[in-house]
Motif scaffolding. Structure first.
Motif, PDB file in Angstrom:
ATOM      1  N   GLY A 209       0.824  -1.200   0.000  1.00 45.17           N
ATOM      2  CA  GLY A 209       0.000   0.000   0.000  1.00 45.17           C
ATOM      3  C   GLY A 209       0.858   1.250   0.000  1.00 45.17           C
ATOM      4  O   GLY A 209       1.991   1.230  -0.486  1.00 45.17           O
ATOM      5  N   ASP A 249      -8.034   5.929   3.407  1.00 41.16           N
ATOM      6  CA  ASP A 249      -8.088   4.624   2.739  1.00 41.16           C
ATOM      7  C   ASP A 249      -6.699   3.986   2.664  1.00 41.16           C
ATOM      8  O   ASP A 249      -6.558   2.771   2.845  1.00 41.16           O
ATOM      9  CB  ASP A 249      -8.663   4.785   1.332  1.00 41.16           C
ATOM     10  CG  ASP A 249     -10.150   5.124   1.341  1.00 41.16           C
ATOM     11  OD1 ASP A 249     -10.787   4.945   2.403  1.00 41.16           O
ATOM     12  OD2 ASP A 249     -10.666   5.578   0.306  1.00 41.16           O
ATOM     13  N   ARG A 253      -5.456   0.282   4.301  1.00 41.85           N
ATOM     14  CA  ARG A 253      -4.819  -0.776   3.514  1.00 41.85           C
ATOM     15  C   ARG A 253      -3.476  -1.156   4.139  1.00 41.85           C
ATOM     16  O   ARG A 253      -3.160  -2.337   4.284  1.00 41.85           O
ATOM     17  CB  ARG A 253      -4.627  -0.323   2.066  1.00 41.85           C
ATOM     18  CG  ARG A 253      -3.924  -1.396   1.222  1.00 41.85           C
ATOM     19  CD  ARG A 253      -3.693  -0.973  -0.224  1.00 41.85           C
ATOM     20  NE  ARG A 253      -2.944  -2.005  -0.913  1.00 41.85           N
ATOM     21  CZ  ARG A 253      -3.353  -2.651  -1.992  1.00 41.85           C
ATOM     22  NH1 ARG A 253      -4.524  -2.362  -2.505  1.00 41.85           N
ATOM     23  NH2 ARG A 253      -2.601  -3.571  -2.551  1.00 41.85           N
ATOM     24  N   SER A 256      -3.986  -3.070   7.564  1.00 44.60           N
ATOM     25  CA  SER A 256      -4.397  -4.464   7.434  1.00 44.60           C
ATOM     26  C   SER A 256      -3.272  -5.313   6.855  1.00 44.60           C
ATOM     27  O   SER A 256      -3.066  -6.458   7.273  1.00 44.60           O
ATOM     28  CB  SER A 256      -5.664  -4.580   6.577  1.00 44.60           C
ATOM     29  OG  SER A 256      -5.451  -4.091   5.276  1.00 44.60           O
ATOM     30  N   ALA A 257      -2.510  -4.768   5.905  1.00 44.40           N
ATOM     31  CA  ALA A 257      -1.415  -5.529   5.299  1.00 44.40           C
ATOM     32  C   ALA A 257      -0.312  -5.809   6.309  1.00 44.40           C
ATOM     33  O   ALA A 257       0.201  -6.931   6.392  1.00 44.40           O
ATOM     34  CB  ALA A 257      -0.854  -4.773   4.101  1.00 44.40           C
ATOM     35  N   SER A 333     -13.180  -5.024   5.539  1.00 46.92           N
ATOM     36  CA  SER A 333     -12.095  -4.604   4.654  1.00 46.92           C
ATOM     37  C   SER A 333     -12.218  -3.123   4.301  1.00 46.92           C
ATOM     38  O   SER A 333     -13.331  -2.621   4.149  1.00 46.92           O
ATOM     39  CB  SER A 333     -12.109  -5.426   3.360  1.00 46.92           C
ATOM     40  OG  SER A 333     -11.050  -5.036   2.495  1.00 46.92           O
ATOM     41  N   THR A 335     -10.992  -2.015   1.456  1.00 44.56           N
ATOM     42  CA  THR A 335     -11.069  -1.987  -0.004  1.00 44.56           C
ATOM     43  C   THR A 335     -11.742  -3.262  -0.491  1.00 44.56           C
ATOM     44  O   THR A 335     -12.027  -4.178   0.291  1.00 44.56           O
ATOM     45  CB  THR A 335      -9.665  -1.886  -0.648  1.00 44.56           C
ATOM     46  OG1 THR A 335      -9.024  -3.180  -0.583  1.00 44.56           O
ATOM     47  CG2 THR A 335      -8.794  -0.855   0.051  1.00 44.56           C
ATOM     48  N   ASP A 340      -6.612  -7.171   1.359  1.00 45.33           N
ATOM     49  CA  ASP A 340      -6.826  -6.224   2.446  1.00 45.33           C
ATOM     50  C   ASP A 340      -7.841  -6.716   3.476  1.00 45.33           C
ATOM     51  O   ASP A 340      -8.147  -5.996   4.431  1.00 45.33           O
ATOM     52  CB  ASP A 340      -7.296  -4.878   1.884  1.00 45.33           C
ATOM     53  CG  ASP A 340      -6.243  -4.206   1.033  1.00 45.33           C
ATOM     54  OD1 ASP A 340      -5.060  -4.460   1.281  1.00 45.33           O
ATOM     55  OD2 ASP A 340      -6.606  -3.440   0.122  1.00 45.33           O
TER      56      ASP A 340
END
Length: 385
Positions: A209, A249, A253, A256-257, A333, A335, A340
């Motif tokens: 991301g 946003d 991302r 979460s990654a 999520s 996205t 994600d």
């Protein structure tokens, strides 16, 4: 195709003048007015890198640091390979504000734990072998005399910029490990990396991301990205106001990654603060003395079972969707990309995730699961929104 090395061509001027040669006609690599691209000795490619950080283009601080270090090493008689490797380590994302801001963000997401190093600063020291720093336009690009900061679409549209992107940037990625992880500094590098995913140069799972761009010219966007500053506190004319949605946003991302890489599925930190929606102020009531009763008992807090969505169109119109369960977990999520997805244990409340703006995967018998935005989900705790 590996990127071309230009150090031999420019070494005499760098040896003689060092930082004084910055943006002089004799260090100009290409021009297409109003665009100018100046040489910077950043051609070193680290094929063992586990983390690749991508900016837009080197700026004045990086040019000055790189030219000064190149001059020092040229006068010592160092080899070309040694010069290029050392210059990259010293000057890439260097400067008074850029590297400290970058370290703030890397530490926030725990990259030291992901890469197995003691501290993120080691990436520019004892763990430099794990890092490859580069830019969409790897040589220093300027437009109308100012550091280029345009969109990726502009890079593709301008022949001089596109040539350097394709020859130097894309060419360098082909020499990197297929296990390397990619982090963009801002929207333009992120869009460039998405383009590389479409080209098949890197895989989608390698692109973690984007961080906020760490330069001082970016103003308060790093603080907004990290949630250290509320968008409500920005000056009305601050251009960061127009980037808040994208920063939010991008944060989700990356959160979460990186949580997934550290094995902390479902553990998501609070997002950058958003302007509160316009609503009446919440009335805070004093606690009722022990033993006191109320004529109207408090309503129980909504549970995950209360959450639902009514399909409004198509063959499934009128069908009620409920939170979808997969392998004992709900899925939220930021996205639509599966990479994600954040897995939430079935016993954990979903409302805190919806409050952060994450969509929820919902389904019904005969209706495949799909992500539903939190604003469309019924049965939520209205007092929390």
């Amino acid at each position: 195709m590996a990127p071309t090395t230009h150090l031999g061509r420019f070494s005499p001027i760098l040896r003689d003048c060092g930082a004084a040669a910055v943006r002089r006609p004799d260090t100009l690599l290409a021009t297409q007015l109003p665009y100018e691209i100046f040489y910077i000795p950043f051609e070193h490619v680290n094929p063992q890198a586990r983390l690749v950080i991508v900016g837009i283009t080197p700026g004045m601080n990086q040019l000055e640091l790189a030219y000064a270090e190149a001059q020092r090493l040229l006068r010592l008689g160092a080899s070309e390979a040694a010069i290029l490797e050392a210059v990259k380590s010293v000057a890439a994302f260097g400067g008074d504000a850029m590297r400290p801001n970058l370290l703030r963000m890397l530490r926030h997401f725990g990259f030291a734990a992901i890469l197995g190093v003691d501290d993120e600063a080691d990436l520019w020291g004892t763990a430099a072998g794990l890092l490859h720093s580069t830019s969409v336009v790897p040589h220093a690009a300027f437009k109308d005399g100012k550091m280029f900061s345009g969109s990726f679409e502009e890079v593709l549209r301008v022949g001089a910029l596109r040539e350097r992107f394709e020859a130097d940037f894309v060419g360098s990625l082909r020499g990197l490990s297929p296990e390397a992880l990619y982090v963009a500094l801002g929207k333009t590098p992120f869009d460039a990396l998405l383009h590389c995913v479409k080209l098949g140069v890197i895989e989608e799972h390698q692109l973690l991301g984007a961080l906020a761009h760490p330069s001082r010219s970016g103003g308060s966007q790093v603080a907004v990205y990290l949630g250290e500053k509320s968008p409500d506190d920005l000056d009305p004319a601050d251009p960061v106001r127009g980037r808040v949605a994208w920063l939010r946003d991008a944060y989700f991302r990356m959160r979460s990654a990186t949580d997934r890489l550290r094995g902390t599925r479902g553990a998501i930190a609070p997002p950058p603060p958003r302007p509160a929606p316009s609503r009446p102020a919440t009335v805070v009531r004093a606690p009722r003395p022990r033993g006191a009763t109320s004529a109207t008992p408090a309503a129980p807090a909504p549970s995950n079972a209360d959450l639902h969505y009514v399909v409004s169109r198509g063959k499934a119109a009128g069908t009620v969707l409920r939170p979808h369960v997969q392998d004992g977990h709900y899925i939220v999520s930021p996205t639509r990309f599966e990479a994600d997805y954040v897995r939430v244990p079935i016993g954990e409340a979903l409302e805190p995730y919806l409050r952060q703006g994450l969509s929820l995967r919902m389904s019904a018998p005969g209706v495949a699961p799909s992500l539903i935005s939190p604003g469309s989900i019924l049965g939520r705790d209205r007092s929390s929104r």
